[in-house]
Design a protein around this motif. Structure first.
Motif: not given
Length: 403
Positions: A276-277, A299, A304, A370
């Motif tokens: 994460r992220p 992503s 992220a 994120s």
């Protein structure tokens, strides 16, 4: 769904290029900044290429006296090739070639001049103040080893030693894709529910910064445009070493990037990462006619994708471009502010590494989601927090990846 750790994702991606050798090309110095040398660069001439004066003064044919007749005055780039007898001198400027008959240079501060005659006021041993030919290096010496990143200083050395074409690894060819109907570019009308395509201006410059030749294309993810966009991506991907995309790799109804990659014949390496992220991620490889193209689907969230780009894409780009060291340095710091996040998986926290009273301090960004965007303006490091680590107080030691 195949979920892997960041370490396993990197291992699989590395394995997809087991024997990659970057292509070599010769470029002009104007094209070489930031490139990696593919072969040793050698001196094309001695340096300096002639005996020269380190400062403004008088080149003399020394003798026992201190009085000299000035027979010529020259500036840098001008050569005096006439005779200089004992008791004679040539006035010259910094960097001038010292006439062959002269064995000493007297600084102008040590001279009194009247007309064409000078008197030396200080004791100057014969042979003083002449920089010899080849003092720094001789012709043929290796001045920049293979595998060196060409900085401005390195280019200065290469040019100063007579090199006109430099052997470097060819730039990696990258297809960069953004995805989503919600994205608009600057200058386009932004309707309610849409955002500006900040990823386009984050990752294309980053790809170029790490030595890539970038082709950009936006995928709308609209079902009625999917066939045309698949065809466009297939055409653009033909000669590429790497495809990097942002968005469209999660589990939403319109997350079409894996479908597009499957249409290209990609073999999936993973489709999620335990971090994460950046957990929404896709890794794959296309092999066509002996050529391999790696795929990194990141992503669409800025923070992220920023993390995944540095942890996954940068090491690959460095390998593709011939760099020997593909890793970022790791620095042990103390936290400038507490991090209250729980860590059920490995976490990479964006922030800034600074030094206070000689000690490295890591200050995390204010927003750690994120989708956070503003912190990217000053992020220069990622703090690594291992799975299971409890919230960390201010002052706690922490390992930081310095970007």
């Amino acid at each position: 769904m195949e979920i892997v750790t960041i370490t396993e994702a990197r291992r699989r991606l590395d394995g997809a290029l087991p024997s990659y050798e970057a292509k070599i090309e010769y470029v002009t110095p104007n094209q070489a900044l930031g490139r990696i040398t593919a072969r040793d660069i050698t001196a094309a001439c001695d340096y300096p290429p002639y005996r020269k004066s380190p400062f403004d003064g008088y080149a003399i044919h020394s003798h026992d006296g201190n009085a000299y007749e000035v027979v010529a005055t020259i500036g840098a780039g001008i050569v005096y090739d006439g005779p200089v007898a004992a008791g004679q001198a040539v006035r010259l400027m910094t960097g001038c070639a010292v006439p062959d008959d002269c064995d000493t240079v007297v600084p102008q501060e040590y001279v009194e001049r009247q007309g064409n005659h000078i008197r030396v006021t200080e004791s100057i041993p014969p042979g003083s103040n002449i920089i010899p030919k080849g003092e720094e290096c001789r012709s043929g010496a290796v001045i920049i080893p293979a595998g060196t990143k060409l900085t401005a200083g390195a280019l200065s050395v290469a040019v100063g030693l007579g090199n006109e074409r430099l052997p470097v690894y060819a730039k990696a060819k990258v297809l960069f894709l953004t995805s989503g109907r919600e994205l608009v570019l600057p200058g386009e009308v932004r309707h309610h529910g849409q955002i500006y395509n900040s990823n386009a201006y984050l990752f294309q410059p980053l790809l170029e910064q790490y030595g890539a030749e970038v082709t950009f294309y936006h995928v709308s993810d609209g079902p009625d445009q999917l066939a045309d966009e698949m065809a466009a991506v297939r055409r653009l991907a033909r000669d590429k070493d790497l495809i990097v995309s942002t968005g469209g790799v999660s589990v939403g109804l319109y997350d079409t990037m894996p479908q597009i990659y499957q249409s290209l014949g990609a073999v999936q390496l993973y489709d999620r990462i335990t971090m994460r992220p950046g957990s929404a991620s896709y890794g794959g490889v296309i092999e066509t006619d002996g050529r391999r193209t790696l795929i990194l689907g990141l992503s669409g969230n800025p923070s992220a994708s920023f993390n995944a780009f540095h942890l996954l894409a940068v090491p690959i780009l460095r390998r593709l471009n011939g760099e020997r060291n593909s890793e970022f340095p790791v620095v042990t710091c103390h936290l400038g502010e507490a991090i209250y996040k729980k860590n059920p998986v490995d976490r990479f926290v964006q922030g800034r590494l600074t030094y206070e009273q000689g000690q490295p301090i890591f200050t995390p960004n204010t927003t750690l989601t994120s989708s956070a965007l503003l912190g990217l303006a000053h992020t220069n490091a990622l703090a690594y927090i291992k799975k299971g680590t409890p919230p960390l107080p201010k002052g706690a030691p922490i390992e930081v990846i310095f970007l």
